[in-house]
Design an enzyme around this catalytic site. Structure first.
Site, PDB file in Angstrom:
ATOM      1  N   VAL A  27       0.801  -1.217   0.000  1.00  0.00           N
ATOM      2  CA  VAL A  27       0.000   0.000   0.000  1.00  0.00           C
ATOM      3  C   VAL A  27       0.843   1.281   0.000  1.00  0.00           C
ATOM      4  CG1 VAL A  27      -0.216   0.290   2.504  1.00  0.00           C
ATOM      5  CG2 VAL A  27      -2.127   0.944   1.018  1.00  0.00           C
ATOM      6  N   TYR A  28       2.125   1.186   0.305  1.00  0.00           N
ATOM      7  CA  TYR A  28       2.962   2.384   0.347  1.00  0.00           C
ATOM      8  C   TYR A  28       3.121   2.958  -1.058  1.00  0.00           C
ATOM      9  CZ  TYR A  28       4.332   0.847   5.062  1.00  0.00           C
ATOM     10  OH  TYR A  28       4.332   0.451   6.382  1.00  0.00           O
ATOM     11  N   SER A  29       2.544   4.125  -1.252  1.00  0.00           N
ATOM     12  CA  SER A  29       2.536   4.786  -2.567  1.00  0.00           C
ATOM     13  C   SER A  29       2.032   3.837  -3.648  1.00  0.00           C
ATOM     14  CB  SER A  29       3.931   5.321  -2.916  1.00  0.00           C
ATOM     15  OG  SER A  29       4.339   6.319  -1.998  1.00  0.00           O
TER      16      SER A  29
END
Length: 354
Positions: free
Chosen positions: A69-71
């Site tokens: 989900v990070y960026s």
């Protein structure tokens, strides 16, 4: 309770400590590199990310933690490029479970999603396996048996070496351990909770449970979203990157934030008297707890990383730890409303009423 084995190595003047990750036998650095700021969220370029990874590895950091989900996957892609050609030097961890788009099945901890999410992560990272695969949040819609069965099969397929949880309430950690035993499945071997001097609630339940079950513990936000970075002080304008993203967490008109600011001022005096920076005090505090394996640092710039690596060999004395306890009592969360492991019934009134 298992004994945590520790050793030290010195890299260019910095003594990095290594600890066994739970009962896995894997040795990891006491400071681990968190990749949440890699990509659009932190405004970092690939060159900057590669330089940060280079410096961290040279300093003895050997665990890198990211998430799908990070960026929206960009962090994984950047990490993959940065470690290309030296995969075996890294204990590589990622996570899944938080929403990856609007489609209702691209989230959670079901077998259907985890199987797809892991393949997506491996492709973005450019590897054939990860060392640690973590469920980013407890999914109340999916049974422990369903999730653990899927993770066990992925482990047997060689796509993951170990699996763990992230920000699970203590009672869910216990339930998952019992589900693994009852159904003869692989078990979570790690937990990744939020922990800092200002948010000590996990000392009352999560850390004791983790110690009882021999879980490795990788703590995130040890600098309390920047409150303990030294940049936030009385009389100064709060102008950090995190305050721009989440202004309500730094508005000193809010009582919880005023309490944090008061605590920071007292902690700054403790740090000064000990001859430490605020970052050294904060990271030294979390890594001093016998239940903590590593503290995840999340630098956005090279300067951030250098300041955080300076805490690699920080060992707080008993009088300093006592002074910290006098500012924020053990087991206390100064901003309990920001906890990410709160049982759903405390947030949703309908779940408390017949």
């Amino acid at each position: 309770m298992p004994t945590m084995r520790r050793r030290r190595v010195t890299v260019e003047g910095t003594a990095m400590q290594y600890r066994t990750l739970g009962r896995t036998g894997v040795q990891v650095s006491s400071l681990a590199l968190g990749a949440m700021n890699f990509g659009a969220m932190g405004g970092t370029t690939q060159d900057q990310v590669t330089a940060i990874v280079d410096t961290a590895l040279e300093a003895g950091v050997n665990l890198i933690d990211t998430a799908d989900v990070y960026s929206r996957g960009e962090s994984e892609e950047m990490v993959g490029r940065a470690i290309a050609g030296r995969r075996d030097d890294v204990v590589l961890a990622t996570k899944a479970g938080l929403p990856m788009g609007e489609e209702r099945h691209r989230r959670g901890a079901s077998r259907r999603w985890l199987t797809t999410a892991l393949d997506d992560s491996l492709r973005r990272l450019g590897v054939d396996h990860v060392d640690l695969y973590q469920i980013h949040r407890w999914d109340p819609a999916t049974s422990d048996e369903e999730t653990l069965s899927a993770l066990t099969d992925l482990q047997r397929a060689g796509k993951i070496r170990h699996f763990g949880s992230s920000t699970f309430p203590a009672y869910r950690l216990v339930e998952a351990q019992w589900a693994a035993r009852t159904h003869h499945l692989g078990r979570y071997t790690t937990e990744q909770p939020s922990y800092s001097i200002l948010q000590r609630g996990i000392e009352t339940d999560v850390l004791p449970v983790a110690q009882d079950y021999g879980l490795g513990v990788l703590v995130w936000s040890p600098l309390a979203s920047g409150w303990l970075s030294g940049a936030i002080r009385q009389g100064r304008e709060v102008a950090t990157s995190r305050s721009a993203l989440m202004p309500q967490r730094f508005d000193t008109a809010i009582p919880a934030n005023r309490a944090r600011l008061d605590a920071v001022e007292q902690l700054a005096s403790v740090a000064d008297e000990a001859g430490l920076t605020m970052i050294q005090l904060a990271l030294g505090f979390v890594t001093s707890h016998p239940g903590v394996t590593s503290a995840l640092i999340g630098p956005r710039t090279q300067d951030h990383l250098d300041a955080q690596l300076a805490a690699a060999d920080t060992v707080l004395t008993g009088d300093v730890l006592d002074a910290i306890d006098s500012v924020v009592a053990p087991g206390t969360d100064l901003a309990a409303h920001e906890k990410n492991d709160t049982p759903p019934a405390l947030l949703d009134p309908s779940l408390r009423r017949r």
